[in-house]
Design a protein around this motif. Sequence first.
Motif, PDB file in Angstrom:
ATOM      1  N   TYR B   4       3.131  11.528  -6.985  1.00 29.78           N
ATOM      2  CA  TYR B   4       2.693  11.204  -8.335  1.00 29.78           C
ATOM      3  C   TYR B   4       1.479  10.263  -8.304  1.00 29.78           C
ATOM      4  O   TYR B   4       0.776  10.141  -9.300  1.00 29.78           O
ATOM      5  N   GLY B   5       1.300   9.567  -7.203  1.00 37.49           N
ATOM      6  CA  GLY B   5       0.176   8.644  -7.107  1.00 37.49           C
ATOM      7  C   GLY B   5       0.282   7.459  -8.044  1.00 37.49           C
ATOM      8  O   GLY B   5      -0.715   6.926  -8.484  1.00 37.49           O
ATOM      9  N   GLN B   6       1.519   7.052  -8.351  1.00 35.46           N
ATOM     10  CA  GLN B   6       1.720   5.923  -9.256  1.00 35.46           C
ATOM     11  C   GLN B   6       2.479   4.814  -8.514  1.00 35.46           C
ATOM     12  O   GLN B   6       3.497   5.079  -7.886  1.00 35.46           O
ATOM     13  N   TYR B   7       1.960   3.594  -8.639  1.00 38.10           N
ATOM     14  CA  TYR B   7       2.669   2.462  -8.039  1.00 38.10           C
ATOM     15  C   TYR B   7       3.759   2.010  -8.996  1.00 38.10           C
ATOM     16  O   TYR B   7       3.626   1.027  -9.723  1.00 38.10           O
ATOM     17  N   CYS B   8       4.848   2.780  -9.004  1.00 36.52           N
ATOM     18  CA  CYS B   8       5.976   2.560  -9.903  1.00 36.52           C
ATOM     19  C   CYS B   8       7.229   2.942  -9.136  1.00 36.52           C
ATOM     20  O   CYS B   8       7.264   3.982  -8.468  1.00 36.52           O
ATOM     21  N   ALA B  11       8.642   6.407  -9.889  1.00 36.37           N
ATOM     22  CA  ALA B  11       7.829   7.500  -9.347  1.00 36.37           C
ATOM     23  C   ALA B  11       8.038   7.620  -7.839  1.00 36.37           C
ATOM     24  O   ALA B  11       8.204   8.716  -7.305  1.00 36.37           O
ATOM     25  N   ARG B  12       8.079   6.485  -7.155  1.00 30.34           N
ATOM     26  CA  ARG B  12       8.240   6.550  -5.693  1.00 30.34           C
ATOM     27  C   ARG B  12       9.636   7.021  -5.315  1.00 30.34           C
ATOM     28  O   ARG B  12       9.821   7.723  -4.324  1.00 30.34           O
TER      29      ARG B  12
END
Lengths: 208, 208
Positions: B4-8, B11-12
């Motif tokens: 997802y490319g999200q620092y969350c 999401a990870r």
Amino acid sequence: MRSYGQYCGLARSLEIVGDRWNLLIVRQLLIAPARYRDLIDGLPGIATNLLADRLRDLEAAGVVERRPADKGSVIEYALTPWGAQLRQPIGSLIRWSTPLMVRGPEGDSFRPEWLALAVPALLDTRVKVRTSATVGLDIGDPPYQLCATRSGFEVGPQDGRDLDATLRADPATILGLAAGALTLTDAHTLGLVKIDGDESIVRTIFAA
Amino acid sequence: MRSYGQYCGLARSLEIVGDRWNLLIVRQLLIAPARYRDLIDGLPGIATNLLADRLRDLEAAGVVERRPADKGSVIEYALTPWGAQLRQPIGSLIRWSTPLMVRGPEGDSFRPEWLALAVPALLDTRVKVRTSATVGLDIGDPPYQLCATRSGFEVGPQDGRDLDATLRADPATILGLAAGALTLTDAHTLGLVKIDGDESIVRTIFAA
DNA sequence: CCGCATCCTCATGGATACTG
DNA sequence: CAGTATCCATGAGGATGCGG
């Protein structure tokens, strides 16, 4: 999503929220009700057709409702009461992800609003709140704040109330502190944080 | 799964367990460590190539480990300590699914072992355990039991210990009772349950 | 602009057959 | 038994179009 055909609560949950992007859409709506454009902005990487599809699916499943925004014909998406109960599974997954987050962003995009879910999810199950306090979080624009009360923690944009202290640190450090993977003392000696105002109140909030 | 490319944290997490079938594989391994064939049997509908792929992914991610079974060269899959911590998110999703489960199986396949996760997940957060007791669950083959102790509830195949009572009901009824969506009295007057032995102890366990 | 719908390409999932 | 290999159907992602 294709059905699993299993009479199992997990399988039936995943038939609703297991599709790619679905739980991230719920995450955004847990932060706040939002318009289509807000969701596109808060979900970097999603394709517009997918967002439209997913919102229809979630609405049909009873997780999301579409309603007119405050005044006028503009529409807004919000969680139903049942959809809002996804806060707990999402919070559990956020706590589970701690080992994945301490690595830092590594090029991933970041939005301060995501801390509004993560920090309370990490603190609530770990820290006994003693003090009511408001701490500014200096992590970009707009400026954020962490409110501690007897009933729990709340993170959101600064609303103008007086701050007891301000914490300046990058998101990974804030998450590490909230998860208890990092002590404030260690973070301080490593030069990861800078605190203005009453440091003891910050220490109380992030107490192990 | 594509990132997802999200620092969350959410999401990870989903980049690890968000792929189709992954959480259901973890479900099976939370019930008990299992061999490849056990997983095929416990995951009706999964394709063999997908199971092999997913086990590789989960092993690489540190959720699952493959190890030699008790004696010999046969291998077995089990959760790592971090993987086992998925019990909480999975339990939350199972609780969230209650409205989806009270509809009944509707043709979906069912395996008694799935109650081993669901019933404790539903009872633990709702019922204060007062009594230590063992109740047989008559839901097919092999016969199951529900053990109540001070530290919580446990469901598994009958291990030969004395039963204080036996509860005969279909899975949907048992889940409704565990979720508190159905009282034992109602279920009884509707003819959904039959209790042999000490009924009061069953009443205590499913107390609202 | 906002709120989608369409079109196209390519990666992934599913069913089945097959192999050590 | 414990997986691979193959083939086909589906779904994701990206670009673009289009009415209000």
